[in-house]
Design a protein around this motif. Structure first.
Motif: not given
Length: 173
Positions: A46-62
């Protein structure tokens, strides 16, 4: 840039490359885990998509803030290539100054909004949204510092090396 500043920037970039790579690897691993859980074990994460989106957002901006060089961005440099170095200097100064001012003016409003988000939480993991979107504040601050550093280079005595390097409108590494 002075030697010490250049070494510091290079070190920050190296560390950021490793962090970005680890985040991207984590996105991949969570994706694989989600596939295995859903299609092999018939128990979706259930948490997989949320973690992917959060990591992608942080990864992109950083990554954009600390890894990508100004010259790595796509640039329309027809005008830049058509003008002499003194006019390139003026264009470089104006571009950095305008965007630095835009980001500086926007920063307090963004800060206010991100701090306001402490009340809200993500759907599955219930993470505070101020923590989720804090990466954008880091990104904005890093871009402001980068633009001001590039502006200082264009205003400095060695500006010719910046407008003649790389052959693009970015010109700064």
């Amino acid at each position: 840039m002075t030697g010490r500043v250049a070494r510091t920037v290079a070190k920050v970039r190296q560390v950021s490359e490793v962090v970005s790579g680890l985040m991207f690897a984590a996105i991949f691993l969570v994706s694989i885990a989600g596939i295995v859980m859903r299609y092999v074990l018939h128990a979706p994460l259930l948490w997989g998509t949320e973690v992917q989106m959060l990591l992608l957002m942080w990864c992109t901006f950083l990554t954009d803030a600390f890894v990508i060089r100004s010259g790595d961005h796509v640039a329309f440099d027809v005008l830049w290539e058509a003008v002499a170095p003194p006019l390139r200097r003026i264009l470089g100064i104006l571009g950095r100054l305008i965007f630095a001012l835009i980001f500086l003016v926007a920063f307090p409003y963004l800060l206010d909004y991100v701090l306001f988000l402490w009340r809200e939480r993500t759907d599955v993991l219930e993470l505070r949204l101020d923590a989720v979107y804090f990466c954008f504040l880091i990104y904005m601050a890093a871009v402001i510092v980068r633009l001001l550093a590039e502006l200082a280079d264009y205003l400095g005595p060695h500006w010719r090396s910046h407008v003649e390097s790389a052959g693009t409108s970015a010109g700064i590494e």
